[in-house]
Design a protein around this motif. Structure first.
Motif: not given
Length: 223
Positions: A195-198, A145-150, A155-162
């Motif tokens: 997960r968030w990545f720089a 999102g905008a704040t995370a980018v700032a 990059r942001q990733k959500m894991n697939d989930t059962f």
């Protein structure tokens, strides 16, 4: 949420009605639905924090209304298997110390679900049902999102989930040709990880209680 709870309570009372369901083994029912997806999204645990989240940080996923299709096959006179098709899109924003912060943008979810349902009611009358089954949420094309980018996230990733889904609803016949009005409520229980990545460095990892209510209404045709 109180209204949703009362609606499920009303369905529970309806389930006490005696009678034989009109659907027969081998029948197929297709439902065209308008669906409200109302997730929770609260943080349950912080696994990695290299950015220093403020104390009291919390998150919430926004609601979305989408079209969905359900296909149902009756394996016995009162018992069916149902799967749904649809894609829903959500943002995740901060609450508490990060109120209003944009953390996840446009996360698209494919909620692959299969429920085993038992149908009640009298022939030709209202047909209440309950169901339960496994689900697998597939996340597609999510972005920070905008704040995370700032703050430096690239990059942001959500894991697939059962998870698992509980279900209750009713089909109300309109005619004797298989046409009905249908109402459905599902509650999912899922614990995805965000997960968030720089660059290539993972700077934040959080586990969330997604647990959406999925409320649908539409038309059904059985043949």
């Amino acid at each position: 949420m109180k209204k949703q709870t009362l609606s499920l309570a009303a369905l529970a009372v309806a389930l006490a009605l005696p009678g034989q369901a009109f659907a027969k083994a081998g029948d197929v029912q297709v439902k065209l639905l308008g669906t409200l997806v109302a997730p929770d999204g609260k943080i349950k645990d912080v696994k990695i924090d290299r950015i220093g989240l403020p104390a009291g940080t919390q998150t919430k996923a926004d609601d979305n209304m989408v079209p969905t299709i359900a296909v149902e096959y009756f394996v016995a006179d009162n018992i069916s298997l149902e799967t749904i098709a649809g894609v829903t899109q959500h943002d995740v924003d901060g609450r508490g110390a990060l109120a209003g912060a944009g953390l996840v943008s446009d996360a698209k979810i494919v909620p692959a679900t299969l429920t085993l349902k038992y149908h009640f009611g009298k022939d030709g009358g209202v047909q209440p049902y309950v169901g339960a089954g496994p689900s697998y949420f597939i996340f597609i094309d999510e972005k920070p999102g905008a704040t995370a980018v700032a703050l430096g996230a690239t990059r942001q990733k959500m894991n697939d989930t059962f998870g698992v889904a509980l279900q209750a609803g009713m089909d109300v016949p309109v005619n004797d040709k298989g046409l009905a009005v249908t109402f459905d409520a599902k509650r999912y229980f899922l614990r995805p990880t965000a997960r968030w990545f720089a660059g290539t460095t993972e700077v934040l990892r959080t586990k969330h209680r997604l647990d959406p209510w999925v409320l649908s209404a539409g038309v059904a045709f059985r043949f």
